[in-house]
Design a protein around this motif. Structure first.
Motif, PDB file in Angstrom:
ATOM      1  N   TRP A  69      19.005   3.754  92.257  1.00 36.15           N
ATOM      2  CA  TRP A  69      19.046   3.129  90.937  1.00 36.15           C
ATOM      3  C   TRP A  69      19.305   1.636  91.053  1.00 36.15           C
ATOM      4  N   THR A  72      16.183   0.075  92.189  1.00 37.91           N
ATOM      5  CA  THR A  72      15.220   0.069  91.076  1.00 37.91           C
ATOM      6  C   THR A  72      15.529  -1.050  90.081  1.00 37.91           C
ATOM      7  N   LEU A  73      16.795  -1.202  89.739  1.00 40.22           N
ATOM      8  CA  LEU A  73      17.198  -2.257  88.812  1.00 40.22           C
ATOM      9  C   LEU A  73      16.915  -3.635  89.396  1.00 40.22           C
ATOM     10  N   ASP A  75      14.580  -4.341  91.593  1.00 37.47           N
ATOM     11  CA  ASP A  75      13.125  -4.519  91.568  1.00 37.47           C
ATOM     12  C   ASP A  75      12.644  -4.883  90.163  1.00 37.47           C
ATOM     13  N   GLN A  76      13.218  -4.205  89.152  1.00 40.31           N
ATOM     14  CA  GLN A  76      12.841  -4.510  87.783  1.00 40.31           C
ATOM     15  C   GLN A  76      13.246  -5.930  87.398  1.00 40.31           C
ATOM     16  N   ALA A  77      14.433  -6.350  87.824  1.00 37.75           N
ATOM     17  CA  ALA A  77      14.879  -7.713  87.536  1.00 37.75           C
ATOM     18  C   ALA A  77      13.961  -8.736  88.203  1.00 37.75           C
ATOM     19  N   THR A  78      13.548  -8.452  89.453  1.00 44.51           N
ATOM     20  CA  THR A  78      12.612  -9.345  90.148  1.00 44.51           C
ATOM     21  C   THR A  78      11.276  -9.406  89.425  1.00 44.51           C
ATOM     22  N   ALA A  79      10.786  -8.236  88.978  1.00 40.41           N
ATOM     23  CA  ALA A  79       9.512  -8.199  88.255  1.00 40.41           C
ATOM     24  C   ALA A  79       9.604  -8.949  86.933  1.00 40.41           C
ATOM     25  N   ILE A  80      10.727  -8.772  86.230  1.00 41.82           N
ATOM     26  CA  ILE A  80      10.915  -9.471  84.956  1.00 41.82           C
ATOM     27  C   ILE A  80      10.949 -10.983  85.171  1.00 41.82           C
ATOM     28  N   THR A  83       7.461 -12.166  85.899  1.00 41.90           N
ATOM     29  CA  THR A  83       6.690 -12.194  84.647  1.00 41.90           C
ATOM     30  C   THR A  83       7.084 -13.378  83.775  1.00 41.90           C
TER      31      THR A  83
END
Length: 317
Positions: A69, A72-73, A75-80, A83
């Motif tokens: 988790w 995952t968080l 990775d999501q922060a990096t993607a955000i 973006t």
């Protein structure tokens, strides 16, 4: 364990035999109890061991889940963030393109105003300071906001349209400028605003000698000090005194055409000045060989005098 056996009577022997059997029974029961207790202890220990293993496995699983988790968080922060940076860059690019488009539109407005003025269109027919009037019924389809892709596509179309319009208006401007210059260079009209023709081109009686003499121009008499105007646009190539002509202005109009204005009271232009048609270049006078206030008007083609009559009779601009 040592047992003391004593001889006794029959009753005593019987009691001893009974006690021995009870003792063996208790020994068996104790052994069984101890065995059961050992078995219970083993079973409990085994269960506790299994529970410990399970708890350890659960702890490992929980740690892996938490780690997953957390990853995952991250990775999501990096993607955000990626973006957001991409969106910011796209917005910066769109803002830059919008600024360039605004600059183009300003140039188009200036060129449009210039063309309106050059075309001598009625004032207010094309108002470049106001937005075009538009309208229409409300669409029954719910309106949608532009997304980045739509906005980028719309800006691209506007850029192409602006570039095309700028080229078209540029060509029109060149045509109008050339036409205006050409019309400016066309000799037409009289060299005075007010006055009358006092002497024709050709042979005449000399006003000083009375003999037959050649007159190489037209004379226009008028009020002393009134305007002498250029009959076409051009460049002043002479502004000074000439023998017999007095104060004289000569203007070159291209294609070998030159106009001459003589007997001026005062010259208002200098050599090298660019003049336009109908511009005042001198004041009417009587300098040089003259009998009164007038302007002697000549037209020369490649240095030779030609009749100014056809130019004077041309339609006004």
């Amino acid at each position: 364990m040592n047992f003391l056996i004593m001889r006794m009577d029959s009753h005593t022997s019987k009691t001893a035999a009974v006690s021995s059997r009870d003792l063996r029974r208790w020994i068996i029961l104790g052994t069984a109890f101890i065995a059961a207790l050992c078995l219970l202890s083993f079973t409990v220990g085994q269960r506790l061991g299994e529970n410990a293993v399970i708890s350890s496995q659960n702890a490992v699983l929980e740690q892996q889940v938490v780690q997953n988790w957390r990853q995952t968080l991250e990775d999501q922060a990096t993607a955000i963030e990626a973006t957001r940076q991409q969106y910011s860059q796209q917005m910066d690019m769109l803002t830059l393109r919008l600024g360039e488009l605004q600059s183009r539109l300003l140039r188009l407005d200036a060129l449009g105003q210039r063309l309106t003025s050059m075309s001598e269109l009625p004032e207010g027919e094309f108002d470049f300071d106001s937005l075009p009037s538009v309208g229409g019924p409300e669409d029954i389809v719910a309106p949608e906001s532009f997304n980045l892709a739509d906005l980028d596509s719309a800006l691209s179309r506007l850029e192409l349209q602006a570039e095309s319009r700028q080229q078209q208006l540029g060509v029109m401007s060149d045509v109008l400028v050339y036409d205006k210059i050409a019309r400016q260079q066309v000799l037409a009209g009289k060299p005075v605003r007010t006055g009358w023709l006092s002497s024709q081109y050709g042979f005449r009686s000399d006003p000083f000698t009375g003999k037959r003499a050649w007159h190489n121009g037209l004379d226009f008499a008028g009020q002393d000090g009134s305007d002498i105007i250029a009959v076409a646009g051009g460049v002043v190539i002479f502004a000074g005194s000439r023998y017999g002509y007095g104060n004289t202005v000569e203007i070159a109009h291209g294609d070998g055409l030159v106009t001459r204005y003589a007997h001026c009271k005062e010259i208002l232009v200098s050599v090298g000045d660019v003049v336009q048609a109908d511009q005042t270049v001198a004041l009417l006078g009587s300098s040089g060989r003259s009998t009164g206030p007038h302007v002697h008007f000549e037209v020369l083609q490649d240095g030779k005098g030609v009749s100014p009559q056809k130019y004077v009779q041309r339609a006004s601009r």
